[in-house]
Design a protein around this motif. Structure first.
Motif, PDB file in Angstrom:
ATOM      1  N   GLY A 114       0.774  -1.235   0.000  1.00  0.00           N
ATOM      2  CA  GLY A 114       0.000   0.000   0.000  1.00  0.00           C
ATOM      3  C   GLY A 114       0.805   1.285   0.000  1.00  0.00           C
ATOM      4  N   GLY A 115       2.152   1.185   0.067  1.00  0.00           N
ATOM      5  CA  GLY A 115       2.960   2.402   0.014  1.00  0.00           C
ATOM      6  C   GLY A 115       4.274   2.236   0.754  1.00  0.00           C
ATOM      7  N   TYR A 116       5.180   3.181   0.519  1.00  0.00           N
ATOM      8  CA  TYR A 116       6.546   3.066   1.041  1.00  0.00           C
ATOM      9  C   TYR A 116       6.666   3.353   2.541  1.00  0.00           C
ATOM     10  CZ  TYR A 116       8.775   2.073  -3.391  1.00  0.00           C
ATOM     11  OH  TYR A 116       9.189   1.457  -4.547  1.00  0.00           O
ATOM     12  N   THR A 117       5.583   3.752   3.191  1.00  0.00           N
ATOM     13  CA  THR A 117       5.627   3.952   4.641  1.00  0.00           C
ATOM     14  C   THR A 117       5.224   2.684   5.399  1.00  0.00           C
ATOM     15  OG1 THR A 117       3.372   4.825   4.582  1.00  0.00           O
ATOM     16  CG2 THR A 117       5.164   6.425   4.449  1.00  0.00           C
ATOM     17  N   ASN A 118       4.866   1.633   4.676  1.00  0.00           N
ATOM     18  CA  ASN A 118       4.251   0.453   5.311  1.00  0.00           C
ATOM     19  C   ASN A 118       5.193  -0.745   5.367  1.00  0.00           C
ATOM     20  OD1 ASN A 118       1.950   2.044   5.449  1.00  0.00           O
ATOM     21  ND2 ASN A 118       1.058   1.194   3.591  1.00  0.00           N
ATOM     22  N   LEU A 119       6.389  -0.550   5.907  1.00  0.00           N
ATOM     23  CA  LEU A 119       7.371  -1.633   5.972  1.00  0.00           C
ATOM     24  C   LEU A 119       6.857  -2.805   6.804  1.00  0.00           C
ATOM     25  CD1 LEU A 119      10.175  -2.873   5.501  1.00  0.00           C
ATOM     26  CD2 LEU A 119      10.993  -1.545   7.476  1.00  0.00           C
ATOM     27  N   ASN A 120       6.288  -2.516   7.969  1.00  0.00           N
ATOM     28  CA  ASN A 120       5.809  -3.609   8.833  1.00  0.00           C
ATOM     29  C   ASN A 120       4.727  -4.432   8.155  1.00  0.00           C
ATOM     30  OD1 ASN A 120       7.578  -2.964  10.877  1.00  0.00           O
ATOM     31  ND2 ASN A 120       6.133  -1.642  11.954  1.00  0.00           N
ATOM     32  N   LYS A 121       3.895  -3.760   7.372  1.00  0.00           N
ATOM     33  CA  LYS A 121       2.853  -4.480   6.634  1.00  0.00           C
ATOM     34  C   LYS A 121       3.481  -5.395   5.594  1.00  0.00           C
ATOM     35  CE  LYS A 121      -1.386  -3.857   3.955  1.00  0.00           C
ATOM     36  NZ  LYS A 121      -2.353  -2.899   3.384  1.00  0.00           N
ATOM     37  N   LYS A 137      18.167  26.238 -13.816  1.00  0.00           N
ATOM     38  CA  LYS A 137      17.737  25.722 -12.519  1.00  0.00           C
ATOM     39  C   LYS A 137      16.794  24.536 -12.687  1.00  0.00           C
ATOM     40  CE  LYS A 137      18.341  30.115 -10.117  1.00  0.00           C
ATOM     41  NZ  LYS A 137      17.698  31.156  -9.273  1.00  0.00           N
ATOM     42  N   VAL A 138      17.042  23.521 -11.855  1.00  0.00           N
ATOM     43  CA  VAL A 138      16.304  22.266 -11.941  1.00  0.00           C
ATOM     44  C   VAL A 138      15.735  21.909 -10.575  1.00  0.00           C
ATOM     45  CG1 VAL A 138      16.525  19.782 -12.362  1.00  0.00           C
ATOM     46  CG2 VAL A 138      17.720  21.400 -13.833  1.00  0.00           C
ATOM     47  N   ALA A 139      14.497  21.438 -10.545  1.00  0.00           N
ATOM     48  CA  ALA A 139      13.914  20.844  -9.338  1.00  0.00           C
ATOM     49  C   ALA A 139      13.940  19.327  -9.505  1.00  0.00           C
ATOM     50  CB  ALA A 139      12.492  21.338  -9.126  1.00  0.00           C
ATOM     51  N   TRP A 140      14.332  18.636  -8.444  1.00  0.00           N
ATOM     52  CA  TRP A 140      14.618  17.197  -8.525  1.00  0.00           C
ATOM     53  C   TRP A 140      13.787  16.447  -7.478  1.00  0.00           C
ATOM     54  CZ3 TRP A 140      15.860  12.805 -10.436  1.00  0.00           C
ATOM     55  CH2 TRP A 140      16.582  11.822  -9.761  1.00  0.00           C
ATOM     56  N   PHE A 141      13.095  15.389  -7.943  1.00  0.00           N
ATOM     57  CA  PHE A 141      12.159  14.626  -7.119  1.00  0.00           C
ATOM     58  C   PHE A 141      12.549  13.143  -7.165  1.00  0.00           C
ATOM     59  CE2 PHE A 141      10.272  18.423  -8.752  1.00  0.00           C
ATOM     60  CZ  PHE A 141       9.465  18.934  -7.739  1.00  0.00           C
ATOM     61  N   PRO A 142      13.447  12.700  -6.268  1.00  0.00           N
ATOM     62  CA  PRO A 142      13.997  11.337  -6.377  1.00  0.00           C
ATOM     63  C   PRO A 142      13.049  10.216  -6.004  1.00  0.00           C
ATOM     64  CG  PRO A 142      15.313  12.751  -4.907  1.00  0.00           C
ATOM     65  CD  PRO A 142      14.053  13.472  -5.190  1.00  0.00           C
ATOM     66  N   GLY A 143      12.021  10.497  -5.126  1.00  0.00           N
ATOM     67  CA  GLY A 143      11.122   9.438  -4.695  1.00  0.00           C
ATOM     68  C   GLY A 143      11.062   9.326  -3.178  1.00  0.00           C
ATOM     69  N   PRO A 144      10.629   8.183  -2.643  1.00  0.00           N
ATOM     70  CA  PRO A 144      10.433   8.033  -1.198  1.00  0.00           C
ATOM     71  C   PRO A 144      11.760   7.980  -0.436  1.00  0.00           C
ATOM     72  CG  PRO A 144       9.272   6.321  -2.439  1.00  0.00           C
ATOM     73  CD  PRO A 144      10.194   6.993  -3.385  1.00  0.00           C
ATOM     74  N   PRO A 145      11.893   8.734   0.673  1.00  0.00           N
ATOM     75  CA  PRO A 145      13.140   8.704   1.436  1.00  0.00           C
ATOM     76  C   PRO A 145      13.396   7.330   2.034  1.00  0.00           C
ATOM     77  CG  PRO A 145      11.430   9.836   2.684  1.00  0.00           C
ATOM     78  CD  PRO A 145      10.872   9.588   1.310  1.00  0.00           C
ATOM     79  N   GLY A 146      14.645   6.883   1.999  1.00  0.00           N
ATOM     80  CA  GLY A 146      15.016   5.617   2.631  1.00  0.00           C
ATOM     81  C   GLY A 146      14.976   4.406   1.723  1.00  0.00           C
ATOM     82  N   ALA A 147      14.279   4.496   0.589  1.00  0.00           N
ATOM     83  CA  ALA A 147      14.256   3.360  -0.349  1.00  0.00           C
ATOM     84  C   ALA A 147      15.611   3.262  -1.046  1.00  0.00           C
ATOM     85  CB  ALA A 147      13.139   3.530  -1.365  1.00  0.00           C
ATOM     86  N   GLY A 148      16.130   2.042  -1.183  1.00  0.00           N
ATOM     87  CA  GLY A 148      17.461   1.860  -1.765  1.00  0.00           C
ATOM     88  C   GLY A 148      17.577   2.442  -3.166  1.00  0.00           C
ATOM     89  N   TRP A 149      16.545   2.223  -3.982  1.00  0.00           N
ATOM     90  CA  TRP A 149      16.596   2.710  -5.371  1.00  0.00           C
ATOM     91  C   TRP A 149      16.610   4.225  -5.432  1.00  0.00           C
ATOM     92  CZ3 TRP A 149      12.480   5.472  -7.585  1.00  0.00           C
ATOM     93  CH2 TRP A 149      11.282   5.485  -6.865  1.00  0.00           C
ATOM     94  N   VAL A 150      15.978   4.875  -4.448  1.00  0.00           N
ATOM     95  CA  VAL A 150      15.908   6.341  -4.442  1.00  0.00           C
ATOM     96  C   VAL A 150      17.275   6.936  -4.094  1.00  0.00           C
ATOM     97  CG1 VAL A 150      14.841   8.334  -3.311  1.00  0.00           C
ATOM     98  CG2 VAL A 150      13.462   6.341  -3.910  1.00  0.00           C
ATOM     99  N   GLU A 151      17.915   6.373  -3.071  1.00  0.00           N
ATOM    100  CA  GLU A 151      19.239   6.875  -2.695  1.00  0.00           C
ATOM    101  C   GLU A 151      20.225   6.700  -3.847  1.00  0.00           C
ATOM    102  OE1 GLU A 151      19.454   8.618  -0.021  1.00  0.00           O
ATOM    103  OE2 GLU A 151      17.406   8.074   0.494  1.00  0.00           O
ATOM    104  N   ALA A 152      20.129   5.554  -4.519  1.00  0.00           N
ATOM    105  CA  ALA A 152      21.015   5.310  -5.664  1.00  0.00           C
ATOM    106  C   ALA A 152      20.708   6.274  -6.806  1.00  0.00           C
ATOM    107  CB  ALA A 152      20.859   3.863  -6.135  1.00  0.00           C
ATOM    108  N   GLY A 153      19.411   6.448  -7.112  1.00  0.00           N
ATOM    109  CA  GLY A 153      19.018   7.352  -8.186  1.00  0.00           C
ATOM    110  C   GLY A 153      19.439   8.778  -7.920  1.00  0.00           C
ATOM    111  N   ASP A 200       6.498   9.842  -1.309  1.00  0.00           N
ATOM    112  CA  ASP A 200       5.898   8.619  -1.846  1.00  0.00           C
ATOM    113  C   ASP A 200       5.537   8.816  -3.326  1.00  0.00           C
ATOM    114  OD1 ASP A 200       4.532   5.923  -0.852  1.00  0.00           O
ATOM    115  OD2 ASP A 200       3.163   6.875  -2.266  1.00  0.00           O
ATOM    116  N   THR A 201       5.561   7.730  -4.069  1.00  0.00           N
ATOM    117  CA  THR A 201       5.317   7.825  -5.510  1.00  0.00           C
ATOM    118  C   THR A 201       3.843   7.802  -5.882  1.00  0.00           C
ATOM    119  OG1 THR A 201       5.803   5.450  -5.611  1.00  0.00           O
ATOM    120  CG2 THR A 201       7.549   6.961  -6.289  1.00  0.00           C
ATOM    121  N   GLY A 202       2.960   8.023  -4.919  1.00  0.00           N
ATOM    122  CA  GLY A 202       1.565   8.275  -5.265  1.00  0.00           C
ATOM    123  C   GLY A 202       1.473   9.601  -6.015  1.00  0.00           C
ATOM    124  N   LYS A 203       0.609   9.659  -7.023  1.00  0.00           N
ATOM    125  CA  LYS A 203       0.536  10.846  -7.882  1.00  0.00           C
ATOM    126  C   LYS A 203       0.103  12.094  -7.114  1.00  0.00           C
ATOM    127  CE  LYS A 203      -0.514  11.585 -12.768  1.00  0.00           C
ATOM    128  NZ  LYS A 203      -1.162  10.995 -13.934  1.00  0.00           N
TER     129      LYS A 203
END
Length: 357
Positions: A98-105, A188-204, A226-229
């Motif tokens: 259901g989303g990147y905040t739901n690790l325990n789920k 000037k560029v605005a950058w939106f990498p994705g959810p904090p803490g996700a491995g792919w986001v830190e790498a990206g 989170d990558t929800g629109k």
């Protein structure tokens, strides 16, 4: 080889049938890269043509876990695991947290899957480190774990079917940097990498920043979320308020899709351009329409297919590639009409599918 459409169960226990046209075309051999030694994204890579086995020797029970099914990127991976499970004749159950905040789920869903009899697990991880205890427990039970798409730091995984999201971010940044080399005038560029803490986001994030550091690209705002629109739309709106002079919005595919509509509504399409650092149907349509400049593709469908093939091979004691991912390339107006669409996107008539019996 043609196959009849196979009935699968989707959300709400509604029976669906995959179209025969979508299933008839073989996907292999497919150009991939293999990391050796495995499980280190900095390892040397070699180019290989990936060919899966024809059929599983028995109906293995496989559990697949995704962070969510809120965007078309995971729909493409879903299609990959569904289609390959059907092709090989194995049982597959997919759960989504259901989303990147739901690790325990995510952890409890996987535990429930295994308690119900899953013999192998494919995980698109919410957290790079947060599933490591679970992976160790599964290894102790001789249950192979495939790390698909996102990245898991545990040394106890059996295989990886993923690409370097650092390279994905780098390719997006490199595309921009070539347009604005050092000395050409700061943009000037605005950058939106994705959810904090996700491995792919830190790498990206690291890849993108490395690619633009010696150019005239100036990253004036970085916003994680989170990558929800809806989340991404709010982030873009906030950024436009704070930085009305930006020239580019670069980020996740939901970021690009949200930005595309917002810029059109505000009459800013000519002033601010959009890039994504991975590929979805919305990004595909945006590139075709000239409203998104470019995006690298990681052939998400293929990553799902390879993950299923890896876990079946391991369960059957066969040789397998431990660390493999499709070769990356950038889609823009020059090749958007000619690239292999079926390797990156689910068919238009595909619906979220959660089990193959």
């Amino acid at each position: 080889m043609t196959r009849k459409g196979l009935t699968v169960l989707a959300a709400g226990a509604v029976a669906l049938t995959l179209s025969t046209g979508a299933m008839a075309k073989e996907w292999y051999p497919f150009p991939v890269q293999v990391w050796d030694p495995p499980f280190n994204m900095d390892s040397p890579r070699k180019d290989v043509e990936y060919t899966p086995q024809d059929k599983a020797s028995k109906k293995w029970d496989i559990c697949v876990s995704f962070p969510h099914m809120k965007d078309a990127y995971w729909m493409a991976v879903d299609y990959g695991v569904v289609a390959e499970s059907q092709r090989q004749g194995v049982k597959m159950t997919l759960v989504e947290a259901g989303g990147y905040t739901n690790l325990n789920k995510q952890i409890s869903q996987i535990e429930d899957c295994v308690a119900a009899g899953a013999q192998g697990v494919v995980i698109g991880a919410i957290s790079f480190d947060g599933l490591n205890n679970l992976v160790s427990e599964l290894k102790a039970k001789n249950i192979p774990v495939i790390d698909v798409i996102n990245g898991i730091s545990s040394p106890d995984i059996s295989a990886k079917s993923l690409v370097s999201f650092g390279e994905m971010g780098y390719k997006a940044g490199e595309y921009l940097a070539k347009m604005h080399p050092k000395g050409s005038g700061v943009v000037k560029v605005a950058w939106f990498p994705g959810p904090p803490g996700a491995g792919w986001v830190e790498a990206g994030n690291k890849g993108f920043l490395d690619a633009v550091k010696d150019s005239d690209i100036q990253v004036v705002d970085t916003k994680y979320g989170d990558t929800g629109k809806e989340v991404q739309l709010k982030l873009v709106e906030d950024t436009l308020e704070a930085n009305p002079d930006i020239k580019y919005i670069v980020g996740t595919s939901p970021t690009a899709e949200a930005a595309m509509g917002l810029l059109r509504d505000r009459g800013l399409e000519d002033k601010i351009k959009v890039l994504a650092y991975y590929f979805t149907p919305g990004v595909y349509e945006g590139i075709k329409a000239g409203r998104i400049l470019a995006a690298p593709t990681d052939s998400a469908v293929i990553q799902g297919r390879v993950a299923i093939d890896q876990v079946v091979r391991i369960l059957e004691g066969k040789d397998y590639l431990k660390h493999v991912g499709p070769k990356l390339y950038v889609i823009d107006s020059s090749n958007v009409k000619s690239f292999d669409k079926d390797s990156s996107l689910a068919p238009d008539d595909f619906k979220p599918t959660f089990s193959v019996e």
